[in-house]
Design an enzyme around this catalytic site. Structure first.
Site, PDB file in Angstrom:
ATOM      1  N   HIS A 123      44.028  -8.971  11.688  1.00 16.37           N
ATOM      2  CA  HIS A 123      43.171  -8.276  12.422  1.00 16.37           C
ATOM      3  C   HIS A 123      43.608  -8.209  13.935  1.00 16.37           C
ATOM      4  CE1 HIS A 123      39.901 -10.107   9.581  1.00 16.37           C
ATOM      5  NE2 HIS A 123      40.484  -9.081   9.010  1.00 16.37           N
ATOM      6  N   HIS A 180      37.127  -1.538   7.202  1.00 12.60           N
ATOM      7  CA  HIS A 180      37.833  -2.655   7.294  1.00 12.60           C
ATOM      8  C   HIS A 180      39.312  -2.717   6.352  1.00 12.60           C
ATOM      9  CE1 HIS A 180      38.311  -6.854   8.232  1.00 12.60           C
ATOM     10  NE2 HIS A 180      38.978  -6.865   6.989  1.00 12.60           N
ATOM     11  N   ASP A 215      43.039  -3.450   8.156  1.00 11.79           N
ATOM     12  CA  ASP A 215      43.756  -4.522   7.381  1.00 11.79           C
ATOM     13  C   ASP A 215      45.296  -3.915   7.479  1.00 11.79           C
ATOM     14  OD1 ASP A 215      42.453  -6.583   7.178  1.00 11.79           O
ATOM     15  OD2 ASP A 215      41.727  -6.331   5.128  1.00 11.79           O
ATOM     16  N   HIS A 222      46.880  -6.473   0.971  1.00 11.18           N
ATOM     17  CA  HIS A 222      48.083  -7.126   1.847  1.00 11.18           C
ATOM     18  C   HIS A 222      49.367  -7.020   1.036  1.00 11.18           C
ATOM     19  CE1 HIS A 222      45.241  -8.090   4.877  1.00 11.18           C
ATOM     20  NE2 HIS A 222      44.497  -8.985   3.940  1.00 11.18           N
TER      21      HIS A 222
END
Length: 319
Positions: free
Chosen positions: A84, A241, A245, A268
């Site tokens: 973030h 969001h 990321d 991720h």
């Protein structure tokens, strides 16, 4: 003075502090964003550890990708949940910053990048006498796992295209695409919060995760409703969001990207695998100091990947 077509590197004008709870550790953390010299990049300094070791925010320093992105410089020397903050630095065009932190995790704040954007704006951003480097994608690179995939394609600017799909009816299938121009990150992406499912909370906490998670720093979903009293900040906050990321993960390349990113249910781990795959193929990318992707006159060989630069001494000289 920079020559025509080049953009200056940027750092903070002033140092600025914040504190908060780690999303996964649940520990209170204090953090200071400091101005840094040109070509420092983004560097963390663990002020709570002996010798105050430095950790470069780079894709090749990533060690843990369970529910967040963690960078490390050896056993016990790590900083987690960097995505973030990295997204905010990317979206606000900050190239060089030395981040003092007295714990193992960046504070989650409200679960989005908006508080970090506010901090950067309060500290102010200044230009430096050095040209900004860009990572230009020259050919398509794709990685996948099951029905999830992430890809980078050649393009003249930077576009991010993402699609998610969840069984939970509050999310379902969502997609969004943004061409990131100045101001778009703050307006369209920065306020999107991390999210989770109430039925998974106990399982995550048994794994040592989400110990600091609450309705104050995440959107929490039940089977048929959103538990947060204030509802959503965007109608499609969930996919935004995931874009946030991805922006944070991609900034671990060490420079802004000229290309098109496409994520399909990616996370991720796949984002990090995508960067590793890109850098493993020297014909797939090049470095340039020209922001316009169509200008190939100043492309630098891919072997100049920057992986050997920015030693600890550079970061220590930043203050």
């Amino acid at each position: 003075m920079l020559t025509a077509g080049k953009i200056a590197q940027k750092t903070l004008k002033n140092r600025i502090k914040c504190s908060g709870i780690g999303l996964h550790s649940g520990a209170r953390v204090h953090m200071v964003l400091n101005p840094a010299a040109p070509d420092t990049g983004v560097v963390f300094r663990r002020t709570d550890l002996p010798g105050q070791p430095l950790i470069r925010a780079r894709f090749d320093q990533v060690t843990d990708l369970r529910m967040c992105t963690t960078v490390a410089a050896g056993e016990g020397v790590s900083v987690g949940t960097v995505e973030h903050l990295m997204a905010a630095l990317s979206g606000m065009g900050v190239d060089n910053v030395l981040i003092d932190i007295d714990g193992p995790e960046v504070p989650v704040m409200d679960g989005s990048s908006a508080p970090f954007v506010f901090l950067i704006e309060c500290a102010d951003v200044i230009e430096q006498v050095a040209a900004r480097r860009y990572l230009k994608v020259l050919k398509s690179i794709r990685v996948s796992e099951g029905n999830a995939s992430a890809a980078l394609h050649a393009d003249d600017g930077f576009t991010i295209d993402f699609e998610i799909e969840f069984a939970n009816q509050m999310i379902g299938r969502q997609s969004a695409e943004f061409q990131l121009e100045p101001g778009r990150f703050k307006a369209d992406i920065a306020r999107a919060r991390t999210f989770g499912f109430v039925q998974e909370v106990e399982q995550l906490r048994s794994m040592g995760l989400a110990r600091g998670g609450s309705l104050e720093n995440a959107v929490v979903l039940g089977h048929d409703r959103i538990l947060n009293d204030d509802g959503l900040r965007y109608d499609d906050e969930f996919v935004r969001h995931k874009i946030l990321d991805a922006l944070g993960d991609l900034y671990l390349a060490g420079a802004p990207i000229i290309g098109r990113y496409e994520g399909r249910r990616s996370g991720h781990a796949l984002n990090n695998k995508l960067l590793k795959t890109l850098f493993a193929d020297q014909s797939a990318y090049a470095w340039t100091t020209h922001a316009k992707g169509r200008d190939t006159a100043r492309l630098m060989p891919a072997v100049d990947s920057g992986l050997r630069q920015r030693p600890a001494a550079v970061a220590e000289a930043a203050l």
